[in-house]
Scaffold this motif. Structure first.
Motif, mmCIF file in Angstrom:
data_model
loop_
_atom_site.group_PDB
_atom_site.id
_atom_site.type_symbol
_atom_site.label_atom_id
_atom_site.label_comp_id
_atom_site.label_asym_id
_atom_site.label_seq_id
_atom_site.Cartn_x
_atom_site.Cartn_y
_atom_site.Cartn_z
ATOM 1 N N LEU A 4 0.830 -1.204 0.000
ATOM 2 C CA LEU A 4 0.000 0.000 0.000
ATOM 3 C C LEU A 4 0.864 1.253 0.000
ATOM 4 N N GLY A 5 1.982 1.198 0.741
ATOM 5 C CA GLY A 5 2.882 2.346 0.768
ATOM 6 C C GLY A 5 3.520 2.615 -0.578
ATOM 7 N N TYR A 64 2.079 1.739 -3.437
ATOM 8 C CA TYR A 64 0.991 2.124 -4.336
ATOM 9 C C TYR A 64 0.604 3.588 -4.164
ATOM 10 N N ASP A 65 0.482 4.024 -2.908
ATOM 11 C CA ASP A 65 0.103 5.412 -2.628
ATOM 12 C C ASP A 65 0.916 5.899 -1.421
ATOM 13 N N PRO A 66 2.144 6.394 -1.658
ATOM 14 C CA PRO A 66 3.026 6.769 -0.547
ATOM 15 C C PRO A 66 2.457 7.860 0.357
ATOM 16 N N VAL A 67 1.630 8.743 -0.186
ATOM 17 C CA VAL A 67 1.088 9.838 0.622
ATOM 18 C C VAL A 67 -0.014 9.333 1.532
ATOM 19 N N ARG A 68 -0.934 8.585 0.988
ATOM 20 C CA ARG A 68 -2.085 8.116 1.766
ATOM 21 C C ARG A 68 -1.713 7.038 2.766
ATOM 22 N N PHE A 69 -0.774 6.173 2.409
ATOM 23 C CA PHE A 69 -0.448 5.031 3.252
ATOM 24 C C PHE A 69 0.938 5.141 3.873
ATOM 25 N N THR A 70 1.400 6.353 4.102
ATOM 26 C CA THR A 70 2.656 6.549 4.819
ATOM 27 C C THR A 70 2.509 6.085 6.263
#
Length: 383
Positions: A214-215, A217-223
């Motif tokens: 997930l990180g 895939y979407d580093p901002v949302r799943f940081t």
């Protein structure tokens, strides 16, 4: 690692120093921001959650970016350490009842006393409201919800003019994730998962892989970062179980200086770049365990009590109280000088309260655990 544990009765010899060191560093960090300033109440309200309110220091510019990995590591290591130690406790007790009794008697009595003292002694002394209004305000009753994990960080009219305004005990934001860790541990014990290290390790590894994916895939949302200084709540829960997995696999984990240095460097780089959060947590957990496997006999001779929980409970309220009383008296001195004056006093006061808490609340409460541990019939007859 299993050999090192066996040499010391199943408990890592360095954990006594480590948890005290982490407690004192967190105390110093909070004191520094309490003197230099956190956020306004409006900014805190915008966060929308207890964890968000607790991370006011994340919006302060008192630390350079190169120190951020170290600040993140403080609470993360505490949760990994807790998972490691509690895994050992759970396996030694072997049953849900004794495990639950251990956790309740370790956490609740001292927490109840601290929350009560804050609400009924500290609050009335520092509130800007008339006492009648203070005691009738619903916020006062809500504050007692901290005892059961319903976090409230403010008391009516208390510390409103401090540089870090309104917050009474920022450390309590960790209570909900800690209680979640205990509940999940209970479920794992009931399901027999904890007794099968391979199954448990595969489950934790699967969660880490999902978090990693997930990180990516979407580093901002799943940081894994909640802000500039704190991990997200779900991630510190995951780090707790990294610690559990490390304990369950003790016979497979080497105690190695090169590995410790490599893990420390890897954690620092990944956290500084905010990359591969799940991997950085595993590396940090190994660093924590490595320190816990070292012997610090000099510290054990010097500090015989476990003051870490008392420091956690009383450190921030006492910091805010000293800041409220002393900072105005220091006038126009540079804030760094004010911190140098205030922190030693805070450290002495916090250590004193923590010592009293251990002697008169925590240690006596821990003795009551044995009431929940059933003795075999032949032992009961002898007793």
């Amino acid at each position: 690692m299993a050999e090192r544990l066996a040499e010391h009765g199943g408990i890592g010899p360095g954990f006594h120093l480590l948890r005290h060191a982490l407690s004192v560093v967190i105390l110093a960090h909070h004191c520094r921001v309490a003197v230099l300033g956190g956020t306004s109440p409006a900014q805190v309200a915008l966060e929308g959650t207890a964890a968000g309110a607790a991370t006011a220091i994340g919006h302060s510019k008192v630390l350079g970016g190169f120190l951020q990995p170290g600040v993140f590591a403080l609470v993360g290591m505490f949760f990994a350490l807790s998972g490691f130690l509690i895994a050992g406790s759970a396996l030694r007790s072997g049953k849900v009842g004794p495990f639950l009794a251990n956790r309740c008697f370790r956490i609740v009595p001292a927490l109840t006393v601290e929350v009560t003292l804050s609400a009924l002694v500290l609050g009335p002394f520092f509130t800007t409201l008339p006492l009648k209004q203070y005691f009738s305000d619903p916020m006062l009753l809500q504050y007692f919800g901290n005892i059961v994990g319903h976090v409230a960080l403010e008391l009516p009219g208390v510390f409103q003019h401090n540089p870090w305004p309104s917050v009474v005990n920022v450390n309590l934001w960790t209570l909900p994730p800690e209680f979640w860790c205990y509940l999940i541990m209970l479920a794992l014990m009931v399901g027999g998962v904890l007794a099968t290290p391979v199954r448990f390790t595969l489950a934790v590894a699967g969660l880490a892989v999902v978090a990693l994916g997930l990180g990516l895939y979407d580093p901002v949302r799943f940081t894994v970062r909640h802000d500039n200084t704190h991990f997200t709540t779900w991630y510190i829960v995951l780090m707790f179980f990294f610690g559990v997995a490390m304990y369950l696999n003790a016979r497979r984990v080497p105690v190695s200086v090169p590995l410790f240095l490599a893990c420390g460097a890897g954690y620092y780089v990944l956290m500084l770049a905010d990359l591969l959060g799940a991997v950085s947590g595993i590396l940090l957990t190994y660093c924590m365990v490595y320190i816990g496997m070292q012997s610090f006999a000099w510290f054990d001779r010097w500090v015989k009590k476990d003051l870490s929980y008392g420091i956690y409970l009383y450190g921030f309220p006492l910091t805010q109280a000293v800041v409220a009383l002393l900072l105005p008296q220091l006038g126009d001195l540079p804030k760094e000088v004010s911190f140098a004056v205030i922190f030693p006093l805070v450290l002495v006061l916090t250590g004193s309260f923590a010592s009293l808490s251990w002697d008169y609340i925590e240690k006596p409460a821990l003795r009551l655990r044995h009431l929940w541990v059933r003795k075999p019939r032949h032992q009961a007859a002898i007793a």
